[in-house]
Design a protein around this motif. Structure first.
Motif: not given
Length: 791
Positions: A139-150
């Motif tokens: 979740a921490h990496a997903a919050r900061l992710e710039k390109n990949i989207r769920v």
């Protein structure tokens, strides 16, 4: 005993559960027990990948009419759950995956056959072509992710962000002690004894979609099914038979249930799907995963002045209807302060989308997490100031003379003596005995530790609270319809539904309390939208307060009508007669007429009734919610002693004491049963239950060989002690208590383990505390520290 010396059955009586007889003798009726002519069984093909683009789904030759994909379900809408919370983003959840798959286990295709095995065989022949996409697991990496989207139409991976800041800056500056901690709960499943189950068919005579549905919210899911199939609600009937546990999981409309409803609507035949354990452990890996960064600001004695928190909740892929993924972060933000009196609070909460099953609130909704965080922090403050955690906790609790008390986030604590519960727990636990044993040491080398925890649980919160959470539905009044029968019995119809709470007993006790009718002659009718009044259902520890309050009012409304007929039969005026729960209606001379005879006159001998008899008869429907519906706060303190083997990492619970107060208890036996079951689940959270995901989003547990649950040998003999502080806002001062037992165990067990290992410098703060995880912490503490001069 009642006023006539007979054994009581009303409020406060330890009456055995009426429903237990059929369950203990195998006479329960669950969805799986129903079979209709021409019934077909349903199986789902599920995504083997956590994130991917669907390039093709090829149905097996010869089975095209037995296999259905999203494009076939034209009449079914995606399950979209709106919210008015600021920053909240919509996430449409299709009944079958369309375009993309977003977690392992997401249903992609639906197969039908005469047996489940045949349907599964068909599903295995489907050719599924999915282009794998990068997976977001952390979740921490997903919050900061710039390109990949769920969800590709979002600009980030945040479902929502919540913030609160009340008096933090001014009070934090006064602190002389600052304590920082990181606390984490792992993801796990709810594991009810009975998984989800639904049987749907079209009733031609009634022109209705009828669904036998394992649910705790029949009226609510009726609304959802009608909405997502574009039907009038009058065309949908939900029947919830016996339900083998729910814990929150069965309060939602899930894709499989909508898909099965579509089959019945489309083909006018009966279709059934029952969730197996592997399906549950993949699709149902959807709860408890919280992460906390905490900074406490205290004085030299450990008095908490201000708290700064950052909370991250792994929301999974979808927001579920109707409670939304926003409920968990809202509850976490609002409940973190717990039972403590401090006035500086700053919190930022992120709910992050990842490639995991969508988050669903579990028994205790966020409070298990906030209790874990707050109570570990309290012990850390105590260690920082060199005091006993019990004493620091005691000084920080809200005091009884402050009640009713509005806390730092304006939660209104209605009544209670929180310090008294902690003192009672310590007294019954005999902390001095355990400290002496700890000092002496164990012959086998294990280390003894003790822990305390205090918490409060907001139960039966109503319209004013749910409105602030931005839900697409807001609970209001619960209704109860009561009817005296010709032979003096009572029927009680309520819209809530029991999934293990013992409502057929406790609601009968409420009827007995008002009317004196033997509980064996009181029938509780619930679970069927076709013959029960409206309620949003059983959740949030609300049923006994809301529907119970309506039942009490309805029974009381019958009494003047009963007196009027009875007074006529006794030849006196209404004001000269009184109602007696044992004798019936008593006249001025002491003569009486039984309730049974009064009922017989109304139904069978109207010629004996007064000419001005109340034409509404002996049945009443009443709605109820407390005038102040901000919640009735149950509270408790738990104390535990553990023995820790530092050679193996094994933790044994030696003693477990609970001092709880849930207001006026309707049935102490059921209260204790609910508490014991909740503690067992909490021990699972603390020591056993976890589903981890690898870098590809694959869950590491899909059977009970991999997913560990506590068994009988892991559950201690709990000692439960009660106080009763009535709520000033509810009928008879009742409060809800169905979730409380599950809230405290992780915190109290971890505090005890940390106490046992404090001399080693070990402090654990991530669930579950498996032997492997504990040994890692012990070995890390024993490892020689690097010398900065040699670095």
């Amino acid at each position: 005993m009642d006023e006539h010396g007979k054994p009581g059955q009303g409020i406060g009586a330890r009456v055995p559960r009426k429903e237990d007889s059929r369950h203990m003798h195998g006479r329960g009726q669950f969805v799986s027990d129903y079979v209709f002519p021409g019934q077909m069984e349903v199986a789902f093909l599920r995504s083997p990948l956590a994130h991917g683009r669907i390039r093709g789904i090829r149905k097996p030759a010869g089975f095209e009419s037995r296999v259905f994909v999203r494009e076939d379900l034209v009449e079914a809408r995606d399950i979209v759950t709106p919210s008015t919370l600021p920053t909240y983003k919509l996430s449409g959840m299709p009944p079958l995956a369309h375009g993309k798959v977003r977690f392992v286990g997401e249903p992609v295709a639906m197969c039908i056959a005469k047996t489940r095995a045949e349907a599964e065989d068909i599903a295995e022949q489907i050719e599924l072509d999915i282009e794998q996409l990068p997976v977001l697991v952390d979740a921490h990496a997903a919050r900061l992710e710039k390109n990949i989207r769920v969800h590709e139409d979002w600009d980030d991976n945040l479902f929502l962000t919540l913030s609160v800041d009340n008096g933090f800056d001014a009070l934090s500056r006064k602190a002389t002690v600052i304590v920082k901690r990181e606390v984490e709960l792992s993801r796990h499943a709810m594991v009810p004894m009975e998984g989800r189950a639904v049987l749907a068919y079209w009733d031609e005579r009634a022109d209705q979609l009828v669904m036998y549905y394992s649910t705790q919210t029949p009226h609510l899911v009726r609304t959802g099914i009608a909405q997502f199939l574009n039907l009038d609600e009058a065309q949908v009937r939900i029947i919830a038979p016996d339900v083998g546990g729910g814990f929150g999981f069965k309060g939602f409309v899930h894709p499989e249930e909508l898909a099965v409803a579509w089959l019945a609507l489309k083909f006018h035949k009966p279709f059934r799907w029952t969730e197996d354990r592997r399906e549950h452990l993949t699709y149902g890996a959807n709860t408890r995963q919280h992460h906390y960064l905490l900074t406490a600001y205290a004085d030299d004695k450990g008095r908490l002045l201000a708290l700064d928190a950052e909370i991250t909740i792994d929301g999974g892929a979808y927001s579920h209807w109707p409670f939304t993924v926003g409920l968990e972060p809202g509850q976490a933000t609002g409940n973190l302060p717990g039972p403590y009196d401090f006035q500086g609070y700053r919190c930022k909460t992120y709910c992050v989308a990842t490639n995991k099953p969508g988050f669903i609130p579990y028994r205790g909704v966020a409070r298990c997490g906030v209790c874990f965080a707050m109570e570990l922090l309290m012990d850390s403050i105590a260690r920082a100031v060199g005091r006993d955690p019990y004493e620091v906790r005691l000084e920080n609790l809200v005091r009884p003379e402050q009640m009713p008390y509005d806390n730092v986030v304006k939660k209104h604590y209605d009544s209670g003596d929180y310090p008294a519960a902690l003192r009672l727990a310590k007294e019954k636990f005999d902390a001095d005995k355990w400290r002496a044993r700890q000092k002496k040491g164990e012959a086998d080398g294990r280390r003894i530790g003790i822990g305390f925890v205090s918490y409060c649980e907001q139960s039966a919160h109503g319209t004013s609270v749910f409105t602030s959470w931005g839900l697409p539905m807001v609970p209001g009044y619960d209704q109860s319809a009561v009817k005296l029968t010709p032979d003096g019995g009572l029927e009680v119809r309520v819209g809530v539904h029991s999934h293990g709470q013992g409502m057929e007993t406790t609601f009968a006790q409420l009827g007995n309390e008002i009317l004196g009718i033997d509980i064996q002659k009181i029938r509780i009718v619930h679970g069927d939208t076709g013959n029960s009044p409206y309620s949003t259902g059983t959740y949030a520890s609300r049923s006994i307060v809301m529907s119970g309050g309506a039942t009490i009012d309805a029974c009381q409304e019958l009494i003047p009508r009963v007196i009027h007929i009875g007074a006529h039969l006794l030849g006196c005026k209404d004001e000269e007669a009184r109602f007696d729960k044992t004798l019936g209606v008593v006249g001025p001379s002491g003569k009486s007429v039984e309730l049974k005879e009064i009922c017989s006159v109304w139904y069978l001998r109207p010629d004996r009734a007064p000419l001005d008899v109340d034409r509404r008869g002996l049945e009443v429907s009443v709605s109820y919610k407390p005038d102040r519906d901000t919640g009735a706060f149950t509270y408790a303190s738990h104390a535990v002693a553990v023995a820790v083997d530092i050679g193996t990492g094994h933790v044994e619970i030696l003693d477990y004491v609970i001092a709880e107060d849930c207001g006026t208890m309707v049935n102490p036996l059921i209260v204790e049963g609910q508490t014991i079951g909740g503690v067992a689940q909490g021990i699972g959270t603390a020591l056993f239950e976890e589903i981890q995901f690898d870098a590809n989003g694959q869950p590491d547990a899909s059977t009970l060989a991999d997913y560990l649950l506590p068994g009988a040998s892991e559950i201690p003999n709990m000692r439960i002690f009660h106080t009763e502080t009535p709520s000033p806002y509810t009928r008879f001062g009742m409060k809800g208590m169905g979730e409380g037992g599950a809230i405290a165990p992780p915190a109290v067990i971890f505090n005890a383990v940390n106490d046992a290992l404090k001399d080693l410098g070990v402090e654990v703060s991530k669930t579950p505390l498996t032997p492997h995880r504990l040994m890692e912490a012990i070995l890390k503490a024993k490892a020689p520290k690097a010398n900065p001069q040699n670095a």
